[in-house]
Design a protein around this motif. Structure first.
Motif, PDB file in Angstrom:
ATOM      1  N   THR A  42       0.681  -1.183   0.281  1.00 22.08           N
ATOM      2  CA  THR A  42       0.064  -0.205  -0.008  1.00 22.08           C
ATOM      3  C   THR A  42       0.949   1.070  -0.020  1.00 22.08           C
ATOM      4  O   THR A  42       0.639   2.305  -0.688  1.00 22.08           O
ATOM      5  CB  THR A  42      -0.989  -0.012   1.331  1.00 22.08           C
ATOM      6  N   VAL A  43       1.779   1.422   0.733  1.00 20.47           N
ATOM      7  CA  VAL A  43       2.802   2.381   0.905  1.00 20.47           C
ATOM      8  C   VAL A  43       3.369   2.552  -0.380  1.00 20.47           C
ATOM      9  O   VAL A  43       3.624   3.800  -1.060  1.00 20.47           O
ATOM     10  CB  VAL A  43       3.795   2.153   2.019  1.00 20.47           C
ATOM     11  N   VAL A  44       3.925   1.625  -1.010  1.00 16.70           N
ATOM     12  CA  VAL A  44       4.572   1.658  -2.406  1.00 16.70           C
ATOM     13  C   VAL A  44       3.682   2.078  -3.483  1.00 16.70           C
ATOM     14  O   VAL A  44       4.194   3.146  -4.054  1.00 16.70           O
ATOM     15  CB  VAL A  44       5.213   0.022  -2.771  1.00 16.70           C
ATOM     16  N   VAL A  45       2.175   1.741  -3.460  1.00 14.70           N
ATOM     17  CA  VAL A  45       1.549   2.395  -4.437  1.00 14.70           C
ATOM     18  C   VAL A  45       1.269   3.910  -4.180  1.00 14.70           C
ATOM     19  O   VAL A  45       1.169   4.563  -4.964  1.00 14.70           O
ATOM     20  CB  VAL A  45       0.246   1.287  -4.435  1.00 14.70           C
ATOM     21  N   ARG A  46       1.130   4.001  -2.911  1.00 14.98           N
ATOM     22  CA  ARG A  46       0.734   5.502  -2.481  1.00 14.98           C
ATOM     23  C   ARG A  46       2.035   6.354  -3.175  1.00 14.98           C
ATOM     24  O   ARG A  46       2.113   7.587  -3.537  1.00 14.98           O
ATOM     25  CB  ARG A  46       0.527   5.720  -0.915  1.00 14.98           C
ATOM     26  N   LEU A  47       3.237   5.781  -2.941  1.00 17.48           N
ATOM     27  CA  LEU A  47       4.121   6.519  -3.209  1.00 17.48           C
ATOM     28  C   LEU A  47       4.301   6.788  -4.652  1.00 17.48           C
ATOM     29  O   LEU A  47       4.987   7.836  -5.389  1.00 17.48           O
ATOM     30  CB  LEU A  47       5.905   5.864  -2.837  1.00 17.48           C
ATOM     31  N   LEU A  48       3.869   5.842  -5.312  1.00 24.91           N
ATOM     32  CA  LEU A  48       3.840   6.080  -6.821  1.00 24.91           C
ATOM     33  C   LEU A  48       2.848   6.891  -7.449  1.00 24.91           C
ATOM     34  O   LEU A  48       3.171   7.394  -8.299  1.00 24.91           O
ATOM     35  CB  LEU A  48       3.402   4.326  -7.620  1.00 24.91           C
ATOM     36  N   ILE A 219      -7.150  -3.600   6.710  1.00 25.07           N
ATOM     37  CA  ILE A 219      -5.658  -3.122   7.096  1.00 25.07           C
ATOM     38  C   ILE A 219      -5.294  -2.324   5.858  1.00 25.07           C
ATOM     39  O   ILE A 219      -4.384  -1.201   6.115  1.00 25.07           O
ATOM     40  CB  ILE A 219      -4.861  -4.421   6.932  1.00 25.07           C
ATOM     41  N   TYR A 220      -5.540  -2.537   4.735  1.00 20.38           N
ATOM     42  CA  TYR A 220      -5.504  -1.505   3.473  1.00 20.38           C
ATOM     43  C   TYR A 220      -5.817  -0.446   3.760  1.00 20.38           C
ATOM     44  O   TYR A 220      -5.238   0.884   3.430  1.00 20.38           O
ATOM     45  CB  TYR A 220      -5.745  -2.376   2.011  1.00 20.38           C
ATOM     46  N   LEU A 221      -7.250  -0.156   4.202  1.00 22.70           N
ATOM     47  CA  LEU A 221      -7.856   1.135   4.350  1.00 22.70           C
ATOM     48  C   LEU A 221      -7.387   1.741   5.554  1.00 22.70           C
ATOM     49  O   LEU A 221      -7.106   2.948   5.219  1.00 22.70           O
ATOM     50  CB  LEU A 221      -9.465   0.745   4.544  1.00 22.70           C
ATOM     51  N   VAL A 222      -6.756   1.333   6.606  1.00 24.74           N
ATOM     52  CA  VAL A 222      -6.066   1.992   7.699  1.00 24.74           C
ATOM     53  C   VAL A 222      -4.762   2.492   7.212  1.00 24.74           C
ATOM     54  O   VAL A 222      -4.503   3.576   7.549  1.00 24.74           O
ATOM     55  CB  VAL A 222      -6.041   0.950   8.869  1.00 24.74           C
ATOM     56  N   THR A 223      -4.105   1.691   6.407  1.00 22.57           N
ATOM     57  CA  THR A 223      -2.803   2.224   5.736  1.00 22.57           C
ATOM     58  C   THR A 223      -2.992   3.215   4.969  1.00 22.57           C
ATOM     59  O   THR A 223      -2.223   4.379   4.806  1.00 22.57           O
ATOM     60  CB  THR A 223      -2.066   1.060   5.020  1.00 22.57           C
ATOM     61  N   THR A 224      -3.785   3.224   3.819  1.00 19.58           N
ATOM     62  CA  THR A 224      -4.138   4.400   3.039  1.00 19.58           C
ATOM     63  C   THR A 224      -4.538   5.555   3.670  1.00 19.58           C
ATOM     64  O   THR A 224      -4.191   6.479   3.149  1.00 19.58           O
ATOM     65  CB  THR A 224      -4.956   3.729   1.783  1.00 19.58           C
ATOM     66  N   THR A 225      -5.533   5.304   4.379  1.00 21.23           N
ATOM     67  CA  THR A 225      -6.338   6.516   5.142  1.00 21.23           C
ATOM     68  C   THR A 225      -5.008   7.269   5.909  1.00 21.23           C
ATOM     69  O   THR A 225      -4.854   8.421   5.918  1.00 21.23           O
ATOM     70  CB  THR A 225      -7.510   6.139   6.158  1.00 21.23           C
ATOM     71  N   ALA A 226      -4.058   6.488   6.690  1.00 17.63           N
ATOM     72  CA  ALA A 226      -3.030   7.076   7.515  1.00 17.63           C
ATOM     73  C   ALA A 226      -1.962   7.769   6.567  1.00 17.63           C
ATOM     74  O   ALA A 226      -1.694   8.822   6.673  1.00 17.63           O
ATOM     75  CB  ALA A 226      -2.534   6.223   8.398  1.00 17.63           C
ATOM     76  N   TRP A 227      -1.733   7.354   5.334  1.00 21.29           N
ATOM     77  CA  TRP A 227      -0.806   7.833   4.552  1.00 21.29           C
ATOM     78  C   TRP A 227      -1.609   9.214   3.958  1.00 21.29           C
ATOM     79  O   TRP A 227      -0.792  10.255   3.759  1.00 21.29           O
ATOM     80  CB  TRP A 227      -0.632   6.715   3.300  1.00 21.29           C
ATOM     81  N   SER A 228      -2.597   9.090   3.477  1.00 25.04           N
ATOM     82  CA  SER A 228      -3.456  10.299   3.255  1.00 25.04           C
ATOM     83  C   SER A 228      -3.358  11.404   4.043  1.00 25.04           C
ATOM     84  O   SER A 228      -3.115  12.596   3.717  1.00 25.04           O
ATOM     85  CB  SER A 228      -5.001  10.065   2.868  1.00 25.04           C
ATOM     86  N   ALA A 229      -3.678  10.958   5.217  1.00 25.98           N
ATOM     87  CA  ALA A 229      -3.758  12.175   6.527  1.00 25.98           C
ATOM     88  C   ALA A 229      -2.253  12.827   6.469  1.00 25.98           C
ATOM     89  O   ALA A 229      -2.293  13.981   6.764  1.00 25.98           O
ATOM     90  CB  ALA A 229      -4.181  11.496   7.828  1.00 25.98           C
ATOM     91  N   ALA A 230      -1.290  11.968   6.451  1.00 25.97           N
ATOM     92  CA  ALA A 230      -0.070  12.578   6.518  1.00 25.97           C
ATOM     93  C   ALA A 230       0.477  13.162   5.446  1.00 25.97           C
ATOM     94  O   ALA A 230       1.039  14.315   5.441  1.00 25.97           O
ATOM     95  CB  ALA A 230       0.897  11.385   6.677  1.00 25.97           C
TER      96      ALA A 230
END
Length: 248
Positions: A42-48, A219-230
């Motif tokens: 999830t983090v890798v995709v959000r970075l991309l 788990i994906y939703l929590v990770t991507t939501t936390a990434w979005s917030a940051a």
């Protein structure tokens, strides 16, 4: 089926990446390797896709900078809609902005998010991840399947994280709306008050979505939501006002 072949292939590629991350993390994470791989992927995709988010924020800032001129044109040509549209087009074009430019990055992200959703909610990726376990709970487990064993503390922790993230995001949106800094959001007119009340409620919809998703997707939703917030905290942080030029 042929119409969905590209989507199926994309999900398969994402599944292979998830399997690779799982194998890589297994010596460190053990039985939690698949769950850890979901976070890493999830983090890798959000970075991309972060360049798309940056483009969206830049477009919104350009539109926000033009807001006073837009309001003046709306006041001046309130009785001449055709002239107003022409003047607005000329204004946006002269400043390299567009009223819809902020939507384009979102549209480009949509297929990627669909691939991730299918990977974590179906068996389409061929990874068998929904049969893996975290703290004794199947990654394919839904809240409706019961809260026995470790399901209650695990789902409870994840939902609490989503609630905290939703509260933080909503609070930030309320502050931005109060200072009229939400780019692209109308601050005048009959719909502005309603929109101002509805927008801060949107982050809480992630909780409702999580209630019907399997554990892997939560788990994906929590990770991507936390990434979005940051990401939003960094990209939308207030800019310091330029220092006034010293008189000579």
């Amino acid at each position: 089926m042929l119409a969905f072949a590209p989507l199926h292939d994309a999900v398969g590629a994402a599944g292979r990446a998830l399997t690779w991350f799982t194998t890589l993390l297994e010596p460190l994470a053990g039985d939690a390797a698949t769950a850890a791989a979901i976070v890493v992927l999830t983090v890798v995709v959000r970075l991309l896709i972060s360049p798309l988010t940056l483009a969206q924020v830049r477009a919104e800032r350009r539109r926000a900078a033009l807001a006073p001129e837009v309001r003046e044109l709306q006041r001046r040509y309130a009785d001449d809609p055709a002239r107003l549209q022409g003047e607005l087009y000329a204004l946006y074009r002269a400043n390299g902005a567009s009223p819809v430019s902020g939507c384009l990055p979102l549209l480009l992200q949509a297929p990627i998010l669909l691939v991730m959703y299918r990977l974590f909610t179906t068996a389409e990726g061929g990874t068998g991840l929904l049969g893996e376990r975290l703290a004794g709970v199947s990654l394919g487990h839904h809240l409706g399947d019961g809260l026995g064993g470790g399901a209650l503390p695990l789902f409870g922790a994840l939902l609490a994280a989503l609630l905290a993230l939703a509260w933080w995001t909503s609070r930030r949106m309320r502050r931005a709306a109060a200072t009229a800094t939400v780019a692209g959001t109308p601050t005048e007119g009959p719909g502005a008050a309603v929109l101002g009340r509805l927008l801060p409620l949107l982050p809480y919809t992630t909780l409702l979505v999580a209630l019907v998703l399997p554990l892997a997707a939560v788990i994906y939703l929590v990770t991507t939501t936390a990434w979005s917030a940051a990401e939003q905290a960094v990209l939308r942080r207030p800019r310091p006002a330029p220092a006034p030029a010293e008189g000579r």
